[in-house]
Scaffold this active site. Structure first.
Site, PDB file in Angstrom:
ATOM      1  N   TRP A  76       0.895  -1.154   0.000  1.00  0.00           N
ATOM      2  CA  TRP A  76       0.000   0.000   0.000  1.00  0.00           C
ATOM      3  C   TRP A  76       0.933   1.202   0.000  1.00  0.00           C
ATOM      4  O   TRP A  76       1.660   1.436   0.964  1.00  0.00           O
ATOM      5  CB  TRP A  76      -0.892   0.000   1.243  1.00  0.00           C
ATOM      6  CG  TRP A  76      -1.945   1.061   1.201  1.00  0.00           C
ATOM      7  CD1 TRP A  76      -3.176   0.966   0.638  1.00  0.00           C
ATOM      8  CD2 TRP A  76      -1.853   2.380   1.759  1.00  0.00           C
ATOM      9  NE1 TRP A  76      -3.863   2.146   0.795  1.00  0.00           N
ATOM     10  CE2 TRP A  76      -3.081   3.034   1.477  1.00  0.00           C
ATOM     11  CE3 TRP A  76      -0.870   3.092   2.446  1.00  0.00           C
ATOM     12  CZ2 TRP A  76      -3.345   4.344   1.871  1.00  0.00           C
ATOM     13  CZ3 TRP A  76      -1.136   4.398   2.836  1.00  0.00           C
ATOM     14  CH2 TRP A  76      -2.358   5.013   2.546  1.00  0.00           C
ATOM     15  N   GLY A 103       5.482   0.089   6.799  1.00  0.00           N
ATOM     16  CA  GLY A 103       5.594   1.218   7.725  1.00  0.00           C
ATOM     17  C   GLY A 103       6.127   2.442   7.019  1.00  0.00           C
ATOM     18  O   GLY A 103       6.091   2.538   5.781  1.00  0.00           O
ATOM     19  N   LYS A 489     -20.052   2.452   4.360  1.00  0.00           N
ATOM     20  CA  LYS A 489     -19.959   1.267   3.493  1.00  0.00           C
ATOM     21  C   LYS A 489     -20.110   1.682   2.029  1.00  0.00           C
ATOM     22  O   LYS A 489     -19.389   1.211   1.162  1.00  0.00           O
ATOM     23  CB  LYS A 489     -21.060   0.241   3.823  1.00  0.00           C
ATOM     24  CG  LYS A 489     -20.898  -0.538   5.100  1.00  0.00           C
ATOM     25  CD  LYS A 489     -19.834  -1.617   5.078  1.00  0.00           C
ATOM     26  CE  LYS A 489     -18.497  -1.106   5.504  1.00  0.00           C
ATOM     27  NZ  LYS A 489     -18.147  -1.051   6.879  1.00  0.00           N
ATOM     28  N   HIS A 508     -31.883  21.190  11.124  1.00  0.00           N
ATOM     29  CA  HIS A 508     -30.808  22.123  11.473  1.00  0.00           C
ATOM     30  C   HIS A 508     -29.830  22.284  10.316  1.00  0.00           C
ATOM     31  O   HIS A 508     -28.744  22.820  10.502  1.00  0.00           O
ATOM     32  CB  HIS A 508     -30.080  21.636  12.732  1.00  0.00           C
ATOM     33  CG  HIS A 508     -30.989  21.562  13.923  1.00  0.00           C
ATOM     34  ND1 HIS A 508     -31.364  22.665  14.645  1.00  0.00           N
ATOM     35  CD2 HIS A 508     -31.650  20.510  14.470  1.00  0.00           C
ATOM     36  CE1 HIS A 508     -32.192  22.302  15.618  1.00  0.00           C
ATOM     37  NE2 HIS A 508     -32.395  20.988  15.521  1.00  0.00           N
TER      38      HIS A 508
HETATM   39  O1  M6R Z   1      -8.875  -2.945  12.336  1.00  0.00           O
HETATM   40  P1  M6R Z   1      -9.694  -1.811  12.881  1.00  0.00           P
HETATM   41  O2  M6R Z   1     -11.036  -2.237  13.365  1.00  0.00           O
HETATM   42  O3  M6R Z   1      -8.946  -1.013  13.916  1.00  0.00           O
HETATM   43  O4  M6R Z   1      -9.919  -0.844  11.654  1.00  0.00           O
HETATM   44  C1  M6R Z   1     -10.544   0.391  11.834  1.00  0.00           C
HETATM   45  C2  M6R Z   1     -10.951   0.984  10.515  1.00  0.00           C
HETATM   46  O5  M6R Z   1      -9.827   1.202   9.708  1.00  0.00           O
HETATM   47  C3  M6R Z   1     -11.928   0.079   9.761  1.00  0.00           C
HETATM   48  O6  M6R Z   1     -13.068  -0.185  10.520  1.00  0.00           O
HETATM   49  C4  M6R Z   1     -12.341   0.738   8.436  1.00  0.00           C
HETATM   50  O7  M6R Z   1     -13.094   1.880   8.670  1.00  0.00           O
HETATM   51  C5  M6R Z   1     -13.101  -0.290   7.600  1.00  0.00           C
HETATM   52  N1  M6R Z   1     -12.477  -0.417   6.314  1.00  0.00           N
HETATM   53  C6  M6R Z   1     -14.511   0.059   7.382  1.00  0.00           C
HETATM   54  O8  M6R Z   1     -15.185  -0.870   6.606  1.00  0.00           O
END
Ligand code: M6R
Length: 616
Positions: A76, A103, A489, A508
């Site tokens: 990524w 990282g 989503k 509002h």
């Molecule tokens: O692994 P985590 O639950 O800490 O991840 C948190 C968010 O990055 C994660 O929920 C993200 O928003 C999802 N892709 C939503 O579908």
């Protein structure tokens, strides 16, 4: 972000690496690459921009005769775009060593300047190649990979998991961890490294979580873990609780479809074993002691994205049952606002992966301030639960699709359990309310299964709405965070502008967005349970309908009050009000999935995203 795999052993190295990368691809899919020691004893690299399938094509077109040492990476992108040249692995020591990284090296500009001054030429724009080049110089100087590796990792600032191999060290991969995940897989005559156990669970379920600021060295027969100074560190192995089948797509069209379907089981598994003699008992919290729970005067829930919406829903439940004030803060905001914390504050983190950097840093911050930390997590032995005073695991099984679904419903379930447990311990819950809530909880899997069965009508709706450019979601009370989740989503996988609002906020401001044909999902509270809120939401429906909105109402079965005003009505099973998110979110998940499919998008791997956000 970024998936990392390492292997030493007699197996088919390229196959081990690519199958590991396949399971890790959800961590990033901008490019992928492998490095192996070939039969001439040289480091051979194959890497390509784009998804893993492109690397597999390259490996087929240009196979590499590998011996049993290799590393693989799925990226990524952070420093440098997703190009072939920026893909990992990167080389050092005139091509004799290969290195991969998850990282961000924050002092990379300074290190790069040092390399420039030494006349070292780099090919890519990445921070990773800087580390590979530095390691190359150190190996040339020290004549030993491990010594050189230790000296280089100590010079890096930022976050990293690094894996390196060198031509002169066949059958050895060295790895370091600093604020990024790293696990070792223990095999028979072979060993593995991975960003998470998915990298090697097809080969072994015996794993070791490498601790912060440690180095792991694997050979086929031996795993050694040391600190950055080379002092040996003792480690314990654990058995991974799931197998490859749980992380495979099976016959489903997407992981997301599979995971939406798995929600009844995820909820049931999260509740299982946690109800004893009519009370919710969470054995994992026993170490905290009831006195700590009684003493808490404020809870701060920290999380990001979907997990933060689960936290918002949990906040209603904990306040209702345990009568403790709860606030929810985004992890990345929490530690920068100089939060007011006392020894009676409890911080509950919610994270599917247990590796989200923002949440991990917030937990560390809370720990440093002496606050009791509890983690709600779906990933066994991940960093956040290990850093917390106690961990309440959700048992949703591995979640692979980038869009979180079953982890969300399992997180809410775990927070319900915490609310009921705290309510019981603190004596704030009447016997009647406790019994009713526990019955409701036990009936939830069946109710969620009914909500899952709305798929076909939602698919039809999504088909008709394939050209929609904007969708709004309205909810009240626990329906508000559910509306936010419905909108997230849709943004995430269908790339559609979507917003969630608290229904009471409509007049509002947001009502100005309503125009002819604007689709609005309205989460209607139960008229039996919440007659006042119900009538207010029905009024909201009338207000937006009068202004041309296309209303899609999610109602409990038997609620006919919205029929005159709604264009579409989705009927959901009867549950207690506090449990409504678990049934209301499911059609919203289906809607996002079906709209994404109708637009021909990749449901599981949406653009620009990765499942686990392990950089800040
Ligand atoms: O692994 P985590 O639950 O800490 O991840 C948190 C968010 O990055 C994660 O929920 C993200 O928003 C999802 N892709 C939503 O579908």
């Amino acid at each position: 972000m970024c998936g990392i795999v390492g292997y030493v052993g007699p197996g088919d190295t390229v196959e081990v690496l690519t199958s590991g990368l396949k399971r890790l691809e959800y961590r990033g899919y901008d490019s992928a690459g492998v490095a192996v020691l070939d039969t001439n004893g040289e480091v051979a690299v194959r890497k390509r921009s784009g998804k893993l399938a492109r690397l597999v094509e390259l490996l087929e077109a240009s196979p590499v005769p590998a011996t049993g040492t290799g590393i693989g990476h799925t990226r990524w992108a952070t420093h440098g775009g997703p190009t072939d040249v920026n893909a990992h692995p990167h080389l050092g020591d005139a091509g004799k060593l290969a290195l991969i990284h998850n990282g961000i090296v924050e002092n990379f500009a300074e290190l790069r300047a040092e390399l420039d001054a030494a006349g070292v030429e780099l090919q890519s724009e990445t921070d990773t190649e800087v580390v590979a080049a530095l390691l190359g110089l150190e190996v040339a100087k020290a004549g030993d990979l491990e010594v050189a590796f230790r000296s280089v990792v100590k010079r890096l600032h930022g976050t990293f998991t690094l894996l390196a191999m060198h031509r002169d060290n066949s059958n050895k991969v060295v790895a370091a961890r600093h604020s990024s995940p790293l696990v070792v897989g223990l095999g028979e005559g072979e060993n593995f490294l991975g960003s998470d156990v998915a990298a090697f669970v097809g080969y072994t379920r015996r794993a070791v979580a490498v601790e912060e600021d440690n180095i792991a060295i694997i050979t086929p027969e031996l795993v050694t873990i040391t600190d950055f100074d080379g002092n040996p560190v003792e480690f314990e192995e654990y058995e991974v609780a799931w197998d490859t089948e749980a992380a495979d797509k099976g016959g489903w069209s997407s992981f997301m479809a599979k995971e939406i379907n798995e929600q009844p089981e995820a909820v049931a598994n999260t509740v299982r074993g946690r109800i004893t003699d009519g009370h919710v008992v969470i054995p994992e919290l026993s170490a905290l002691g009831d006195e700590t729970i009684k003493n808490v005067d404020r809870i701060v829930i920290i999380a990001c994205g979907t997990a933060s919406y689960a936290g918002q829903i949990g906040a209603y439940a904990i306040e209702q049952w345990a009568r403790i004030p709860v606030e929810v803060q985004l992890s990345h905001e929490f530690r920068y606002r100089d939060p007011v914390l006392s020894e009676r504050t409890m911080v509950i983190s919610v994270s599917q992966s247990g590796e989200t950097m923002d949440t991990m840093m917030a937990v560390k911050y809370a720990n440093e301030r002496g606050v009791t930390t509890v983690s709600v997590c779906n990933t066994q032995s991940a960093t956040i639960p290990r850093e917390s005073d106690a961990a309440v695991y959700t048992h949703a099984g591995p979640e692979v699709a980038v869009a979180s679904t079953k982890a969300f419903t399992a997180q809410i379930t775990a927070l319900y359990l915490i609310g009921l447990h705290f309510g019981h311990v603190r004596g704030t819950l009447s016997a009647e309310a406790e019994a009713a809530a526990i019955t409701g909880l036990e009936e939830l899997p069946a109710a969620v299964a009914e909500a899952v069965a709305t798929h076909d009508e939602i698919a039809q709706l999504a088909h008709w709405m394939a050209d929609t450019r904007s969708v709004l979601f309205l909810g009240r009370h626990v329906g508000f965070p559910t509306a936010l989740e419905g909108a997230l989503k849709l943004k995430e996988i269908a790339y559609i502008h979507a917003e969630g609002f608290a229904a009471g906020e409509l007049k509002h401001g947001p009502i100005a967005l309503i125009d002819h044909g604007q689709p609005v999902f309205v989460l209607v509270p139960s008229p039996r349970q919440s007659p006042v809120m119900h009538s207010k939401v029905v009024s909201n429906i009338q207000e937006i309908r009068a202004r041309g909105a296309r209303v899609i109402a999610l109602v409990e079965k038997g609620d006919t009050s919205v029929l005159p005003y709604a264009d579409d009505v989705i009927r959901l099973p009867l549950v207690d009000s506090i449990f409504e998110p678990l049934v209301q979110v499911v059609p919203l998940q289906w809607f996002a999935l079906e709209l994404s499919t109708a637009k021909g998008l990749d449901v599981d791997q949406p653009r620009n995203l990765a499942k686990s956000v392990t950089v800040e």
